[in-house]
Write a protein that holds these residues in place. Structure first.
Motif, mmCIF file in Angstrom:
data_model
loop_
_atom_site.group_PDB
_atom_site.id
_atom_site.type_symbol
_atom_site.label_atom_id
_atom_site.label_comp_id
_atom_site.label_asym_id
_atom_site.label_seq_id
_atom_site.Cartn_x
_atom_site.Cartn_y
_atom_site.Cartn_z
ATOM 1 N N LYS A 137 4.508 -1.507 2.179
ATOM 2 C CA LYS A 137 3.050 -1.240 1.530
ATOM 3 C C LYS A 137 2.231 -0.640 2.399
ATOM 4 O O LYS A 137 1.425 0.556 1.949
ATOM 5 C CB LYS A 137 2.510 -2.553 1.081
ATOM 6 C CG LYS A 137 1.278 -2.405 0.394
ATOM 7 C CD LYS A 137 0.711 -3.651 -0.356
ATOM 8 C CE LYS A 137 -0.769 -3.484 -0.859
ATOM 9 N NZ LYS A 137 -0.520 -4.014 -2.274
ATOM 10 N N ALA A 151 3.301 3.137 3.099
ATOM 11 C CA ALA A 151 3.169 3.917 1.729
ATOM 12 C C ALA A 151 1.916 4.711 2.003
ATOM 13 O O ALA A 151 1.692 5.768 1.596
ATOM 14 C CB ALA A 151 3.249 2.993 0.668
ATOM 15 N N LYS A 152 0.784 3.979 2.426
ATOM 16 C CA LYS A 152 -0.423 4.496 2.489
ATOM 17 C C LYS A 152 -0.667 5.734 3.621
ATOM 18 O O LYS A 152 -1.457 6.459 3.539
ATOM 19 C CB LYS A 152 -1.522 3.384 2.958
ATOM 20 C CG LYS A 152 -1.816 2.230 2.086
ATOM 21 C CD LYS A 152 -2.543 1.025 2.872
ATOM 22 C CE LYS A 152 -2.418 -0.246 1.895
ATOM 23 N NZ LYS A 152 -3.106 -1.247 2.553
ATOM 24 N N ASP A 175 5.943 2.343 -2.146
ATOM 25 C CA ASP A 175 5.149 1.607 -3.048
ATOM 26 C C ASP A 175 6.267 0.784 -3.981
ATOM 27 O O ASP A 175 5.989 -0.301 -4.145
ATOM 28 C CB ASP A 175 4.357 2.545 -4.272
ATOM 29 C CG ASP A 175 2.864 2.708 -3.395
ATOM 30 O OD1 ASP A 175 2.523 1.851 -2.333
ATOM 31 O OD2 ASP A 175 2.308 3.580 -3.800
ATOM 32 N N SER A 222 7.975 -1.843 -2.024
ATOM 33 C CA SER A 222 7.226 -2.689 -1.605
ATOM 34 C C SER A 222 7.036 -3.766 -2.879
ATOM 35 O O SER A 222 7.263 -5.071 -2.718
ATOM 36 C CB SER A 222 5.827 -2.182 -1.237
ATOM 37 O OG SER A 222 4.967 -3.333 -1.054
#
Length: 152
Positions: free
Chosen positions: A25, A28-29, A41, A44
């Protein structure tokens, strides 16, 4: 975490999936590749689902199996998610992420498979078989979803 019983093994597996979910997660950002970020994403949320499923095994498993001591675990090579930091996957490609996630799941399945043959009581063997079945089913589902994402 020191693994002495099957309950410890299940808790360790749950924590591993939770840690991996958080790493995916956070990565992914930060991943600049749109496809890789979307994969992270998805993975996750998939790991979060697995963590919850493993938690259910803890709640529903036969206490006799949970309290059984594990002696052969120490002979198995320890598994840990490759992600030492929460941003481990941030700069990885779609293919590299998929490859690493499958390697992780293969290691977990190999551990369960090796322990099934060494289980000393039927309840422990059944528990391991159920956990292995869960991991195998989820790995197949994951493979199918990743293939679809790769085709896009």
């Amino acid at each position: 975490m020191e693994i002495k019983t099957f309950e410890d093994l299940i808790e360790w597996t749950r924590q591993l999936h939770a840690h991996l979910a958080r790493c995916l997660k956070e990565s992914a950002k930060l991943n600049n590749d749109e496809r890789a970020s979307a994969l992270l994403d998805y993975l996750s949320s998939h790991e979060t689902i697995l963590e919850k499923a493993v938690r259910e095994f803890e709640k529903q498993a036969d206490p006799k199996a949970l309290n059984t001591r594990m002696y052969d675990y120490l002979n198995h090579k320890p598994i840990r998610a490759s992600a030492d930091s929460y941003t481990h996957y941030a700069s990885m490609s779609f293919q590299d992420i998929a490859r690493e996630i499958f390697q992780f799941h293969d290691q977990v399945m190999d551990l369960y498979d090796s322990l099934i043959g060494k289980a000393e009581i039927p309840e422990a063997k059944a528990l391991l078989e159920d956990l292995l079945s869960l991991e195998e089913h989820e790995a197949m589902r994951l493979s199918s979803q990743i293939s679809r994402m790769d085709d896009i």
